[in-house]
Design a protein around this motif. Structure first.
Motif, PDB file in Angstrom:
ATOM      1  N   ASN A  92       5.443   1.517  13.901  1.00 34.35           N
ATOM      2  CA  ASN A  92       3.991   1.663  13.871  1.00 34.35           C
ATOM      3  C   ASN A  92       3.380   0.331  14.297  1.00 34.35           C
ATOM      4  O   ASN A  92       3.530  -0.678  13.601  1.00 34.35           O
ATOM      5  N   ASN A 150       6.710  -6.597   0.974  1.00 34.15           N
ATOM      6  CA  ASN A 150       6.471  -5.551   1.967  1.00 34.15           C
ATOM      7  C   ASN A 150       7.665  -5.349   2.887  1.00 34.15           C
ATOM      8  O   ASN A 150       8.021  -4.217   3.221  1.00 34.15           O
ATOM      9  N   GLU A 166      11.093   2.605   3.098  1.00 32.51           N
ATOM     10  CA  GLU A 166      10.326   3.183   4.201  1.00 32.51           C
ATOM     11  C   GLU A 166      11.084   3.012   5.513  1.00 32.51           C
ATOM     12  O   GLU A 166      10.488   2.715   6.544  1.00 32.51           O
ATOM     13  N   GLN A 202       6.531  -1.331  10.164  1.00 35.01           N
ATOM     14  CA  GLN A 202       5.177  -1.779  10.491  1.00 35.01           C
ATOM     15  C   GLN A 202       5.237  -3.061  11.307  1.00 35.01           C
ATOM     16  O   GLN A 202       5.833  -4.048  10.877  1.00 35.01           O
ATOM     17  N   HIS A 251      10.342  -3.609   0.811  1.00 28.23           N
ATOM     18  CA  HIS A 251       9.957  -2.219   0.543  1.00 28.23           C
ATOM     19  C   HIS A 251      10.148  -1.366   1.789  1.00 28.23           C
ATOM     20  O   HIS A 251      10.641  -0.229   1.729  1.00 28.23           O
ATOM     21  N   GLU A 252       9.758  -1.926   2.915  1.00 28.24           N
ATOM     22  CA  GLU A 252       9.936  -1.225   4.190  1.00 28.24           C
ATOM     23  C   GLU A 252      11.418  -0.974   4.465  1.00 28.24           C
ATOM     24  O   GLU A 252      11.821   0.107   4.904  1.00 28.24           O
ATOM     25  N   LYS A 300       5.291   3.782  -4.122  1.00 24.54           N
ATOM     26  CA  LYS A 300       5.233   5.135  -4.673  1.00 24.54           C
ATOM     27  C   LYS A 300       5.829   5.162  -6.077  1.00 24.54           C
ATOM     28  O   LYS A 300       6.578   4.260  -6.467  1.00 24.54           O
ATOM     29  N   SER A 351       0.826  -1.216   0.000  1.00 22.14           N
ATOM     30  CA  SER A 351       0.000   0.000   0.000  1.00 22.14           C
ATOM     31  C   SER A 351       0.856   1.261   0.000  1.00 22.14           C
ATOM     32  O   SER A 351       0.400   2.321  -0.426  1.00 22.14           O
ATOM     33  N   GLN A 352       2.112   1.158   0.480  1.00 20.75           N
ATOM     34  CA  GLN A 352       2.994   2.325   0.550  1.00 20.75           C
ATOM     35  C   GLN A 352       3.835   2.527  -0.713  1.00 20.75           C
ATOM     36  O   GLN A 352       4.716   3.391  -0.740  1.00 20.75           O
ATOM     37  N   ARG A 400       6.025   6.192  16.392  1.00 17.38           N
ATOM     38  CA  ARG A 400       6.277   6.569  14.998  1.00 17.38           C
ATOM     39  C   ARG A 400       7.259   7.736  14.916  1.00 17.38           C
ATOM     40  O   ARG A 400       8.176   7.738  14.096  1.00 17.38           O
TER      41      ARG A 400
END
Length: 814
Positions: A500, A454, A462, A467, A457-458, A243, A240-241, A494
């Protein structure tokens, strides 16, 4: 001149085509443009499906053709003025009659060859491009339809034909030189062989058609218009994050598209890269967005950004050829690849052991049977002589690739990648890294794909926010406080710790509920109340099945069944934070097994709140041992319940009333007898001794109980009745201590490898004397703290402090 390609979603219906028209008007106002269009969304798939059904003698194929015909007739009616509709409605009907005739022939013969497949598939682009040209003409644009199949020449490898660039380039240049117009509209995907038979360029080939045309005419720019605003850092359906990547090199884009970035068909890049033509990916439905620029000359890239994107391919199979007969024998690899090439099987990834004992290939799962048969046939003699083993097969796999030019100048990229995956229990089946170091590709189980993408990507995009997914079992006093703390503290985490926390699962003794996106604070009670029936093993299965990154299971129960699921969770690299003492105080072999599982599977098994609620007692022991110290003795008051009870009990109230008050205020276990009988304290000193390095069993702890045996009979309600009966016994214990100027404390001791718990008379000069309310105290003597002991003291019971200790363990675990 520019070339603009519009995909199937960009021409899916009349409203989309009108949006395309707006873009065309703007782009063609200053210069000539070539517009390459795909078939209407879903049309090619349905055409092929209808033909396949016909070949299988399935009489439902005319229904699909009728659906497609109506789709195109409606497009004509929606786009063209009434005066122009008749001719184009007839045009559509005529060509669908042709399609039906072909399908009828397939039905009769029961044969659907690749050549016929190309013929059928080509109708989608042919029809859409003609209707769109008619729309542009009716809108007053200087547009002309050009048939790509007349100019792009290929070989006869139907369904994925190879382009003859020399002939195609000459054809295209001659056409544009001799047919000057402002707007050219061409069907993508389709071409023809030297005999004029229709061929196609592979699924996604409309992109390729546009690139071929752009290269032939030395276009100023190639634009690929789709339904996303550019190439993304990962598949937005999984992350979802994700870009948009603003700028990317040709090589990076090629790597991402090759390994599954579906926004761009992989062969598209080569023709424009050779001519150094900029390629832009833009969103038809957000035309003002800047999109992604693919170019040699990048202006705004971040030199600190290690990777540019993560892509993934599903439906992958691994084939491994191995055997001692391969070592040092030249030509084995050539023979292997030759036999696969002969069967037209595309090899996606290759890895070979340095010993030359094995070669592993990744291919599309659909080609698995043909590949296995071809290899076994090619190495038939070697198999008979047992120089090579039969091909080993693994399927239901995915390839995940991390791509970036800057990776080649950074050390530790692979370590970073493998570490974060390993910490989340993702097993890597194969690894490949090109010598250019632009790409690190791994093969993993298909059901781990979303989690892996995910995680990566994190890690690479990110890093500011990690998360964490919490699964909380137990929503009593401590559980309620913990949930409140998580919601209240999340903003701080955060902002200051880049964490998070998301509560993804909750369970009490009756119900359980799960929500991957996080259970909302204002509705968790209602959602739980209306959840499914609670089951410890089903709760565990849900955690494993959901397979979310950075998962933490939190056990806030005193239930003996819950620890049974720890082993399975640890094996799946799920972190465990336990307030429940059952596991750490179980049989020593089980305790060691759980600790070792956590170590071997790169996860955490924390249980600080097993002793002293939120006090740093176990952590202190761990720090001492890790630093080379050794615990020689422990003396402690470890029960906030018993300390509260004996601090409050002075004979003016009955012992049962004091115990009831302790339970009401949340200081006791659900069954207070676990505290009063010394069982809970015995477990605690056992856990401390084990953490100090001593392999004690529970039955080795001497428990000197002050509670009459009759108190252990019946249920909790009956227990309070029996306490009243023995009031004189408890009053006598108090009076005996008071008579000699001492007080009562329930003390746990560990010394010389032995442990005991029991009620003791404590003199005023003892460190244990001035201990009030529900406080705990632990006095450590070690090799370093031999003269002056190390003391940890503070509140050792209560929902708030226990929850805060659990919270601290959660943060440490990730």
């Amino acid at each position: 001149m520019k070339v603009l390609k519009f995909g199937g979603t960009s021409v899916a219906h009349a409203q989309a085509v009108l949006q395309v028209e707006k873009i065309i008007k703007k782009e063609s106002s200053a210069k000539q443009i070539v517009v390459v269009v795909s078939a209407l969304h879903g049309v090619t798939d349905l055409l092929i499906k209808a033909a396949e059904q016909a070949s299988e003698a399935n009489e439902s194929y005319p229904h699909h053709l009728k659906t497609l015909e109506e789709k195109h007739l409606n497009l004509v009616k929606d786009l063209l003025p009434i005066s122009a509709q008749s001719a184009w409605l007839s045009f559509v009907k005529k060509h669908f009659n042709d399609i039906e005739d072909i399908c009828n022939g397939i039905f009769t013969l029961g044969e659907f060859t690749p050549r016929i497949k190309d013929k059928i598939a080509s109708y989608g682009e042919f029809l859409s491009s003609n209707i769109i040209t008619a729309r542009f003409e009716s809108a007053g644009l200087d547009a002309v339809w050009m048939n790509s199949a007349d100019y792009i020449r290929t070989n006869t490898h139907y369904t994925r034909a190879k382009v003859d660039f020399n002939v195609s380039n000459n054809n295209l240049r001659h056409y544009f030189e001799t047919n000057p117009r402002q707007i050219y509209v061409a069907p993508g995907f389709i071409a023809s062989d030297e005999h004029g038979n229709r061929t196609t360029l592979g699924r996604g080939g409309s992109d390729y058609s546009a690139a071929i045309i752009a290269s032939a005419i030395n276009a100023e720019e190639l634009q690929i218009w789709t339904d996303v605003s550019g190439m993304m850092t990962a598949d937005p359906r999984l992350v979802s994050q994700a870009k948009v990547i603003p700028e990317i090199t040709y090589q990076e884009a090629m790597e991402l598209s090759h390994f599954g970035a579906k926004v761009l068909y992989p062969p598209t890049i080569q023709p424009v890269m050779i001519k150094n033509i900029d390629l832009c990916i833009k969103n038809t439905f957000n035309a003002d967005a800047s999109g992604t620029l693919i170019s040699h000359d990048l202006q705004n890239t971040d030199p600190e950004q290690i990777a540019v994107g993560i892509s993934n391919m599903n439906n992958i199979a691994l084939l491994t050829l191995e055997g001692s007969g391969m070592v040092g024998i030249p030509g084995i690899s050539a023979k292997l690849f030759q036999c696969l090439s002969h069967e037209k099987i595309n090899v996606i990834l290759i890895t070979q052991s340095s010993s030359e004992h094995s070669i592993t290939l990744a291919i599309d799962e659909k080609e698995l049977f043909h590949a296995e048969s071809a290899i076994n046939l090619a190495f038939e003699d070697d198999l008979k002589l047992q120089r090579i083993e039969p091909v080993k097969i693994e399927n239901r796999l995915s390839i995940v690739a991390v791509v970036g030019e800057n990776m080649k100048s950074r050390s530790g990229v692979s370590a970073k990648m493998f570490s974060c995956l390993g910490n989340n229990g993702i097993n890597i089946r194969a690894i490949a890294q090109g010598s250019s170091e632009k790409n690190i590709s791994i093969v993993i189980a298909e059901n781990d794909t979303k989690k892996a993408v995910n995680i990566l990507h994190e890690e690479f995009f990110e890093s500011e926010i990690k998360q964490v997914h919490l699964y909380i079992c137990g929503t009593g006093n401590v559980g309620t406080k913990l949930i409140q703390q998580v919601y209240a503290q999340n903003k701080y985490l955060r902002d200051h710790l880049s964490l998070n926390l998301r509560i993804a699962g909750l369970s009490n003794s009756r119900k359980m509920v799960f929500l991957n996106e996080g259970i909302p604070e204002n509705d968790y009670v209602n959602l739980l109340e209306n959840g499914e029936k609670a089951s410890a093993h089903q709760f565990s299965r849900e955690i494993v099945t959901r397979n979310l990154r950075n998962s933490v299971f939190v056990d806030l129960t005193a239930n003996t069944e819950i620890p049974e699921i720890y082993e399975n969770l640890l094996k799946k690299s799920v972190n465990i934070v336990a307030c429940n003492k059952i596991a750490a105080a179980s049989d020593f072999e089980n305790y060691k097994k759980l600790k070792n599982l956590a170590k071997n599977h790169n996860c955490r098994f924390f249980f600080e709140t097993n002793v002293g609620a939120g006090l740093p007692i176990i952590g202190t022991i761990n720090d001492l041992v890790r630093s080379g110290d050794a615990i020689t003795s422990i003396k402690a008051v470890l029960s906030g319940t018993l300390n509260f009870v004996f601090n409050e009990y002075d004979g003016t109230q009955s012992f049962s009333e004091v115990v009831a008050r302790a339970q009401k205020e949340g200081f006791t276990e659900p069954d207070p007898r676990l505290d009063l009988a010394g069982t809970d304290v015995a477990r605690k000193i056992l856990i401390l001794a084990r953490e100090a390095g001593f392999p004690l069993q529970f039955n080795e702890i001497e428990n000197i109980s002050f509670l009459p045996k009759e108190c252990m009979q019946g249920d909790v309600e009956n227990f309070y009745t029996i306490l009243v009966k023995y009031e004189d016994h408890f009053k006598n214990l108090f009076d005996q201590a008071k008579k000699v100027g001492k007080i009562l404390k329930y003390v746990a001791e560990f010394d010389n490898g032995k442990a005991k718990v029991g009620l003791q008379h404590i003199a005023p000069d003892s460190d244990l004397f001035h201990l009030y309310g529900k406080d705990n105290i632990v006095i450590f003597k070690t090799l370093r703290y031999s003269q002056q002991p190390l003391v940890v003291k503070g509140a050792g019971a209560g929902a708030e402090v226990t929850a805060s200790g659990v919270f601290a363990d959660i943060v440490r675990s990730v």
